[in-house]
Design a protein around this motif. Structure first.
Motif, short mmCIF file in Angstrom:
data_model
loop_
_atom_site.label_atom_id
_atom_site.label_comp_id
_atom_site.label_asym_id
_atom_site.label_seq_id
_atom_site.Cartn_x
_atom_site.Cartn_y
_atom_site.Cartn_z
N GLU A 5 -41.44 2.84 -10.92
CA GLU A 5 -40.24 1.24 -12.19
C GLU A 5 -40.66 1.30 -13.14
N PHE A 6 -39.45 1.73 -14.10
CA PHE A 6 -40.27 1.52 -15.41
C PHE A 6 -40.00 0.73 -16.05
N PHE A 11 -42.28 2.35 -21.26
CA PHE A 11 -41.45 3.60 -21.62
C PHE A 11 -41.96 2.98 -22.95
N LYS A 12 -42.94 2.73 -23.25
CA LYS A 12 -43.49 3.15 -24.72
C LYS A 12 -44.20 4.13 -24.81
N GLN A 13 -45.28 3.81 -23.65
CA GLN A 13 -46.17 4.53 -22.59
C GLN A 13 -45.98 5.89 -22.62
N ALA A 14 -44.27 5.95 -22.41
CA ALA A 14 -44.06 7.58 -22.29
C ALA A 14 -43.21 8.09 -23.44
N VAL A 15 -42.49 6.90 -24.17
CA VAL A 15 -42.18 7.15 -25.84
C VAL A 15 -42.12 6.77 -26.93
N ASP A 16 -42.43 7.45 -27.83
CA ASP A 16 -43.08 7.17 -29.29
C ASP A 16 -41.97 7.04 -30.20
N MET A 17 -42.15 5.31 -30.07
CA MET A 17 -40.85 5.02 -30.41
C MET A 17 -40.28 5.21 -32.21
N SER A 18 -41.43 5.37 -32.72
CA SER A 18 -41.53 5.51 -34.63
C SER A 18 -41.51 6.94 -33.88
N THR A 19 -40.85 7.90 -33.92
CA THR A 19 -40.10 9.09 -33.39
C THR A 19 -38.72 8.63 -33.12
#
Length: 166
Positions: A5-6, A11-19
């Motif tokens: 579960e996320f 989520f922030k480990q999987a997705v670079d939020m700045s991008t």
């Protein structure tokens, strides 16, 4: 919470939020339909690219029947060799570009390794003198990691959009 579960941290480990925030900036105020459609397109692309990569690794048998040899039919097994390093490199580069646009670090890293191995280079892109079999073996292992990483990325976006993507 189960391991698969996320939460916000995963989520922030999987997705670079700045991008990824650059993709979100294209959405209309208060809606995520445009970014969601782009993310869905990415996962469709991944679902189509992975089998192409796996096919480029294959050595597939096919059978040839020769007739009229002393009134006997003879069946030979031949092999169709797909093992196409340049194609694997191209497909990985293709998926890497899309993964980079969505901030999917781990997916990008896997694709980058496959791209390098497909060019007979080290995983970091530095020159190497690897033989084809070693590169194919490494690509095969990395494709398994890529498949899992794409699943993790999909779960991350399902958490973000609060909807099932598959």
């Amino acid at each position: 919470m189960a391991d698969n579960e996320f939460d916000e941290i995963k989520f922030k480990q999987a997705v670079d939020m700045s991008t990824f925030s650059q993709v979100l900036a294209m959405d209309d105020e208060g809606e995520c339909q445009f970014s969601l459609s782009m993310v869905l397109e990415f996962f469709d692309q991944g679902k189509n690219t992975l089998p192409d990569m796996e096919n480029a690794l294959q050595v597939s048998p096919f059978y040839v029947t020769l007739s009229h040899l002393n009134d006997c039919s003879v069946i030979f097994t031949a092999f169709s060799v797909q093992r196409d390093l340049p194609k694997l490199s191209f497909l990985a580069r293709f998926l890497k570009g899309s993964a980079s646009a969505y901030g999917l670090r781990k997916v990008r890293q896997c694709c980058e390794k496959i791209e390098h191995y497909g060019s007979k280079r080290n995983e970091d892109g530095s020159a190497a003198e690897y033989d084809e079999d070693l590169c194919l073996s490494r690509i095969n292992s990395e494709i398994g990691i890529l498949r899992n990483t794409l699943t993790e990325a999909q779960m991350a976006f399902e958490f973000f959009y609060k909807t099932k993507l598959a």
